[in-house]
Design a protein around this motif. Structure first.
Motif, mmCIF file in Angstrom:
data_model
loop_
_atom_site.group_PDB
_atom_site.id
_atom_site.type_symbol
_atom_site.label_atom_id
_atom_site.label_comp_id
_atom_site.label_asym_id
_atom_site.label_seq_id
_atom_site.Cartn_x
_atom_site.Cartn_y
_atom_site.Cartn_z
ATOM 1 N N GLN A 114 59.718 52.729 49.545
ATOM 2 C CA GLN A 114 60.910 53.521 49.809
ATOM 3 C C GLN A 114 60.750 54.225 51.161
ATOM 4 O O GLN A 114 59.629 54.393 51.663
ATOM 5 C CB GLN A 114 61.123 54.526 48.659
ATOM 6 C CG GLN A 114 62.430 55.268 48.657
ATOM 7 C CD GLN A 114 63.646 54.397 48.877
ATOM 8 O OE1 GLN A 114 63.970 54.024 50.007
ATOM 9 N NE2 GLN A 114 64.334 54.049 47.795
ATOM 10 N N LEU B 103 65.832 58.722 46.493
ATOM 11 C CA LEU B 103 66.816 58.877 47.577
ATOM 12 C C LEU B 103 67.782 60.015 47.264
ATOM 13 O O LEU B 103 68.181 60.773 48.153
ATOM 14 C CB LEU B 103 67.595 57.586 47.795
ATOM 15 C CG LEU B 103 66.860 56.454 48.488
ATOM 16 C CD1 LEU B 103 67.821 55.315 48.774
ATOM 17 C CD2 LEU B 103 66.197 56.920 49.779
ATOM 18 N N ASP B 104 68.159 60.132 45.976
ATOM 19 C CA ASP B 104 69.024 61.247 45.581
ATOM 20 C C ASP B 104 68.364 62.582 45.909
ATOM 21 O O ASP B 104 69.019 63.491 46.421
ATOM 22 C CB ASP B 104 69.322 61.190 44.069
ATOM 23 C CG ASP B 104 70.364 60.120 43.746
ATOM 24 O OD1 ASP B 104 71.184 59.821 44.637
ATOM 25 O OD2 ASP B 104 70.350 59.601 42.623
ATOM 26 N N LYS C 207 70.134 49.002 51.795
ATOM 27 C CA LYS C 207 70.667 50.344 51.544
ATOM 28 C C LYS C 207 72.135 50.516 51.903
ATOM 29 O O LYS C 207 72.656 51.632 51.852
ATOM 30 C CB LYS C 207 69.818 51.372 52.286
ATOM 31 C CG LYS C 207 68.462 51.548 51.634
ATOM 32 C CD LYS C 207 67.638 52.625 52.277
ATOM 33 C CE LYS C 207 66.378 52.868 51.461
ATOM 34 N NZ LYS C 207 65.423 53.700 52.188
ATOM 35 N N GLY D 127 65.762 54.747 43.510
ATOM 36 C CA GLY D 127 67.087 55.286 43.837
ATOM 37 C C GLY D 127 67.154 56.793 43.619
ATOM 38 O O GLY D 127 67.751 57.527 44.407
ATOM 39 N N GLY E 120 62.595 57.537 52.830
ATOM 40 C CA GLY E 120 63.593 58.602 52.814
ATOM 41 C C GLY E 120 63.118 59.766 53.655
ATOM 42 O O GLY E 120 61.937 59.834 54.027
ATOM 43 N N LYS F 264 74.536 49.829 50.223
ATOM 44 C CA LYS F 264 75.219 50.388 49.040
ATOM 45 C C LYS F 264 75.011 51.895 48.906
ATOM 46 O O LYS F 264 75.780 52.575 48.239
ATOM 47 C CB LYS F 264 74.742 49.677 47.767
ATOM 48 C CG LYS F 264 73.247 49.788 47.502
ATOM 49 C CD LYS F 264 72.826 49.027 46.250
ATOM 50 C CE LYS F 264 71.324 49.075 45.985
ATOM 51 N NZ LYS F 264 70.510 48.290 46.959
ATOM 52 N N HIS F 265 73.946 52.417 49.528
ATOM 53 C CA HIS F 265 73.677 53.856 49.439
ATOM 54 C C HIS F 265 74.394 54.666 50.520
ATOM 55 O O HIS F 265 74.409 55.902 50.461
ATOM 56 C CB HIS F 265 72.174 54.133 49.562
ATOM 57 C CG HIS F 265 71.360 53.533 48.457
ATOM 58 N ND1 HIS F 265 71.726 53.639 47.137
ATOM 59 C CD2 HIS F 265 70.203 52.829 48.487
ATOM 60 C CE1 HIS F 265 70.808 53.011 46.391
ATOM 61 N NE2 HIS F 265 69.892 52.512 47.190
ATOM 62 N N ARG G 25 76.665 57.533 49.742
ATOM 63 C CA ARG G 25 76.077 58.738 49.167
ATOM 64 C C ARG G 25 75.725 59.732 50.268
ATOM 65 O O ARG G 25 75.568 60.920 50.015
ATOM 66 C CB ARG G 25 74.812 58.378 48.374
ATOM 67 C CG ARG G 25 75.159 57.590 47.110
ATOM 68 C CD ARG G 25 74.015 56.737 46.644
ATOM 69 N NE ARG G 25 72.982 57.513 45.988
ATOM 70 C CZ ARG G 25 71.848 56.992 45.528
ATOM 71 N NH1 ARG G 25 71.617 55.713 45.679
ATOM 72 N NH2 ARG G 25 70.968 57.750 44.947
ATOM 73 N N GLU H 192 63.421 50.332 40.234
ATOM 74 C CA GLU H 192 64.620 50.466 41.088
ATOM 75 C C GLU H 192 65.295 51.807 40.838
ATOM 76 O O GLU H 192 65.732 52.485 41.776
ATOM 77 C CB GLU H 192 65.616 49.337 40.792
ATOM 78 C CG GLU H 192 65.416 48.060 41.595
ATOM 79 C CD GLU H 192 65.718 48.226 43.091
ATOM 80 O OE1 GLU H 192 66.350 49.236 43.461
ATOM 81 O OE2 GLU H 192 65.304 47.357 43.872
ATOM 82 N N ILE I 249 68.741 58.748 53.882
ATOM 83 C CA ILE I 249 68.323 57.622 53.046
ATOM 84 C C ILE I 249 67.379 56.675 53.782
ATOM 85 O O ILE I 249 66.807 55.776 53.172
ATOM 86 C CB ILE I 249 69.529 56.818 52.512
ATOM 87 C CG1 ILE I 249 70.383 56.283 53.676
ATOM 88 C CG2 ILE I 249 70.369 57.680 51.574
ATOM 89 C CD1 ILE I 249 71.431 55.277 53.239
ATOM 90 N N THR I 250 67.235 56.873 55.086
ATOM 91 C CA THR I 250 66.244 56.076 55.806
ATOM 92 C C THR I 250 65.814 56.761 57.091
ATOM 93 O O THR I 250 66.648 57.245 57.856
ATOM 94 C CB THR I 250 66.730 54.636 56.098
ATOM 95 O OG1 THR I 250 65.786 53.994 56.971
ATOM 96 C CG2 THR I 250 68.103 54.602 56.748
#
Lengths: 486, 417
Positions: free
Chosen positions: A340, A403-404, A423, A400, A342, A425-426, A429, A396, A413-414
């Motif tokens: 991950q 990231l929240d 990502k 996720g 973040g 899809k994220h 958010r 997964e 998120i990155t």
């Protein structure tokens, strides 16, 4: 796809058959980048050797309405170079000439396939280096670094790729070649380079890159400190920053990451440590000496039970070996894992690490933590066994949820791996629909047909066609006296 | 379209009464506005821009108004958005070395606040009075750029109002973040032509405990270039390397800044004296440090850039251009970065035009550009302020996407953008 077979013939004729690959078996070797669980076999691969090659492929794709994806060394960790099944993969790894090492001007000009570390090697004899140092620097390419705005351990003090790229020769999605920036700063007009670096190949393809070379420091000092746990190590980091010290790098690993690194590379980190910090200072000897003593003291105050100081480059390399091999090392303690990426504000580190530990305990999914502690860039490694049904899904979920946590604390998120396929899809958010729409205005300006690396970064493409009713006034160019409308 | 009274009503409604007809001083580089509105929040700013979009009003943002003469004058102007009520320092996360501030905050005020925590936004206040928004709009930087980077390197994220009144954010408030396009860089130095920035986040640096200046007087550009080269390649790490040349053909003063710990700075300042060579000495901060060359507030201000190996040739080129054009030029700038400013008298438009043309013709030799930042109207009409722009087609397409009706600072930027 009919378009693709016509395109293949055209490109064979224009570039020569040797540069065009359509053999299914050969195509399969390009089916993924560094994020191997996303796989798509490209429709066609072109091994570009020159700017003209890249421009020819892109022009042909544009005319045929076929998508294209650029790929350098294929080490990216977000699926940014994931091919398109009906598209062309433009591989730049054969474009690996270092065209100019300008010591006096502190610049190098390189082709996009040049390996990151090779720029430093070329500059080293004159006392210079290329500062951005992603962990994959022995294999990743400058073109990929430009696309992803790559970071690295030493970005805390020296900045990211975007701070070290001064110019690009760039193939627009129309096939036009444009020069943006160069050796001199501040070219007049918009900072297009600022938009291009980190755009993950969605705005076009860089075919030549002008980078800044940085003077090698007079002194480098590195320490390795063992702590009981991440809380104490985190306190040490905060104390160092609060003291006004900006280290070249501050890296942290937790117990599980240390265990993995020990198993893999026998780095000899302090036994029984719940967390280790690697702190590196560089600069003029007189500054480094003064600050290094201070950093050591702050680590002790925060509860370091063992502090080792690298006596020479060999020992320094050993300190770093554990850290730099951590991702791969986790393979020793788990059959599968998710890396991950973040970011949190550094001050939220203890809180977020506790929350990750809670997540791990609740879900029964192990998480090893490795991160650039100085700038709050976390790399939790979420461990699982794909052979056990349900584990991948649980991993997964935990990944996720991490990231929240980052977003709840005002982070990102990155931090350096990019959005890519993984990502997109994220993105909603972190950004509102209006934010994403605004970013895509840039996309529409560069690539109205959406052919350059489609499906990456943005979860839903924006239609670039004219919005009804928006053109009430005269066209701006008409108004400026620069064009006439008939 | 609504009549002027209706527009004014709408602007007042958008700003809680902080709008009115333009007064005598409410002009941008000689072009008078019709209205002034002063939003106090991003939401109010968005409401103002929506009025402008609905009425087709051309908008220019104004902070302290210190650089309204920079960039080309607007093609048309209806509404000045006064950003000075956007005056909040929204968040200073000292432990994270990050600040979020609204566009109307003066750099000096921001500096004072940050200094309380021994931190700073490492951008020199080159033009006194500059606000956060003015700094972003022009991208103007000073000596510290050598080590800390330019404004575009320090901005982490922005909140902006688009030409259609939609509020959008890009970037974030953490130093490391690669999610999405970096629009903060795109709007930096865009002279307000892409959006109205209401708020921005910046990376901060600790204020080092000690600083020292070392200076040397050199006879000509060639020796100044050599001194800059020696300082650039030194390992005592200059925080800034500046040159000042009050007149063509005259001597050049080179000054370097060293920052760090007390002990470190003492030692490094001695090394700097040795590096700069005969005649070099530790001095107090030079009076000209971090300011634009003399006369630039009344006359013509030209920005000229160069690759780092071209500094000597650029200074010589300015000499030649000044002599050939029958004018004079005071030059000051960042030898370690390759950005210089030249101040010329603005009384003879033809002479300025000849100077700019001569310098621009020679500039490819040092890969540089020549931009007329500020000039009196008669000079503006004689010169091409921006010169050749690589990538202009792309820039026009970006503008077309962000502001299809050309309402934001129309004509203020390159190529009539």
């Amino acid at each position: 796809m009919a378009g693709l077979s016509e395109l293949t013939s055209r490109l064979r004729a224009e570039l020569g058959a040797a540069k065009v690959i359509d053999d299914r078996q050969e195509l399969r070797t390009y089916e993924c980048d560094g994020l191997a669980h996303y796989k798509v076999v490209p429709g066609l691969v072109v091994l570009a050797e020159t700017t003209a090659d890249v421009a020819a492929v892109v022009r042909a794709c544009n005319e045929a309405g076929v998508p294209f994806v650029a790929r350098g060394s294929g080490t990216g960790l977000s699926g940014g170079a994931l091919p398109h099944a009906d598209g062309v993969l433009v591989v730049t790894s054969r474009m690996r000439k270092i065209l100019d090492v300008d010591r006096d001007g502190q610049r190098a000009v390189v082709e996009p396939g040049v390996i990151n570390l090779h720029v430093t090697r070329a500059a080293a004899p004159s006392g210079y280096y290329y500062a951005p140092d992603p962990s994959s620097q022995q294999v990743c390419s400058i073109g990929g670094n430009v696309a992803e705005n790559s970071g690295g351990a030493h970005c805390l003090k020296y900045g990211f790729t975007t701070n070290h790229v001064l110019g690009v020769e760039f193939v627009e999605p129309s096939g036009e070649v444009v020069e943006i920036g160069g050796k001199a700063p501040d070219p007049p007009g918009y900072d297009l380079l600022g938009a291009i670096v980190g755009s993950e190949g969605t705005l076009g393809i860089a075919t030549r890159v002008t980078v800044r070379l940085t003077r090698a420091p007079e002194s480098v000092q590195t320490l390795l400190a063992g702590f009981d746990g991440t809380d104490a190590a985190g306190q040490a980091v905060s104390a160092i920053i609060a003291a006004g010290v900006i280290p070249a790098a501050v890296e942290m690993m937790d117990a599980l990451a240390i265990e993995a690194a020990e198993a893999a590379v026998h780095c000899g980190y302090p036994a029984g440590a719940g967390a280790v910090l690697v702190v590196e200072l560089d600069g003029p000897a007189s500054e480094v000496d003064a600050q290094f003593a201070q950093v050591r003291e702050l680590c002790e105050k925060a509860g370091a039970f063992e502090i080792r100081i690298a006596a020479d480059d060999v020992e320094r390399a050993l300190f770093w070996k554990g850290r730099k091999s951590a991702f791969a090392a986790v393979g020793r303690i788990s059959p599968d894992y998710i890396v991950q990426d973040g970011v949190i504000p550094r001050t939220a580190l203890p809180e977020v690490l506790r929350a990750i530990a809670d997540l791990s305990a609740e879900s029964g999914v192990r998480v090893a933590n490795v991160f650039h502690a100085g700038d709050g860039n976390l790399h939790p490694l979420v461990l699982f066994d794909d052979a056990v049904p349900g584990q991948a899904e649980r991993a997964e979920e935990v990944s996720g949820a991490i990231l929240d946590l980052c977003l709840e604390h005002g982070g990102s998120i990155t931090g350096e791996h990019g959005v890519g396929s993984d990502k997109a899809k994220h993105m909603p958010r972190m950004f509102s629909a209006a934010d994403l729409d605004t970013m895509q205005l840039v996309r529409c300006a560069f690539d109205p047909d959406g052919l350059s690396n489609p499906g990456k970064v943005f979860p839903t493409p924006r239609l670039c066609g004219e919005v009804p009713g928006r053109h009430r006034g005269a066209h701006p160019l008409v108004e400026a006296g620069l064009a006439e409308q008939f | 379209m609504t009549g002027p009274a209706g527009v004014l009503d709408a602007l007042r409604q958008a700003t809680g009464g902080h709008a009115g007809p333009a007064g005598d001083g409410d002009a941008v580089d000689g072009v008078p506005a019709r209205f002034v509105a002063a939003p106090g929040s991003t939401a109010e700013a968005a409401a103002v821009v929506r009025v402008a979009a609905a009425e087709g009003l051309a908008v220019v943002a104004r902070g302290a108004g210190t650089k309204l003469g920079w960039g080309t004058p607007p093609r048309r102007l209806d509404l000045i958005v006064d950003t000075r009520r956007l005056d909040r320092i929204v968040e200073h996360a000292a432990g994270d070395l990050v600040v979020v501030a609204q566009a109307g905050v003066p750099l000096a005020e921001l500096g004072e606040r940050l200094a309380g925590d021994r931190q700073r936004l490492a951008v020199d206040e080159v033009v006194p009075g500059t606000t956060v928004g003015g700094m972003l709009g022009t991208g103007v930087t000073g000596p510290r750029r050598l080590q800390a980077g330019a404004v575009r390197d320090l901005v982490l994220g922005v909140t902006m109002v688009r030409a259609d009144g939609v509020v959008a954010k890009a970037g974030g408030k953490v130093v490391k973040n690669v999610a999405g396009y970096d629009l903060a860089k795109l709007v930096t130095g865009a002279y307000g032509t892409l959006g109205l920035v209401t708020e921005a986040a910046f990376r901060l640096h600790p204020i080092p405990p000690a600083a020292a200046y070392v200076s040397v007087r050199l006879p000509d550009p060639a020796s100044a270039y050599q001194a800059v080269q020696r300082a650039l390649h030194a390992q005592w790490v200059p925080a800034a390397i500046e040159l000042d040349r009050p007149e063509p053909g005259g001597p050049v003063e080179a000054a370097v800044l060293v920052e760090g710990t007390e002990a470190g700075v003492t030692a490094r300042a001695e090394q700097a004296v040795a590096t700069l060579g005969e005649g070099a000495a530790r001095i107090d901060r030079p009076g000209w440090w971090g300011t634009l060359p003399a006369g630039s507030d009344r006359g013509v201000l030209v920005k000229a850039t160069t690759e780092l190996t071209g500094t000597g040739r650029l200074l010589e080129g300015i000499d030649r251009a000044a002599v050939a054009a029958g004018t004079t030029a005071a030059v000051r700038g960042s030898g370690g970065v390759g950005v210089f400013h030249a101040a010329l008298p603005g009384t003879d438009p033809a002479a300025v035009a000849a100077f700019v043309k001569a310098l621009r013709d020679a500039a490819p030799a040092w890969q540089g550009s020549v931009v007329v930042l500020a000039a009196p109207a008669p000079v503006r009409s004689e010169v091409d302020s921006w010169g050749p722009v690589s990538g202009l087609d792309l820039m026009r397409r970006v503008k077309e996407q962000f502001d299809p009706d050309a309402l934001l600072a129309p004509g203020r930027f390159v190529g009539g953008i």
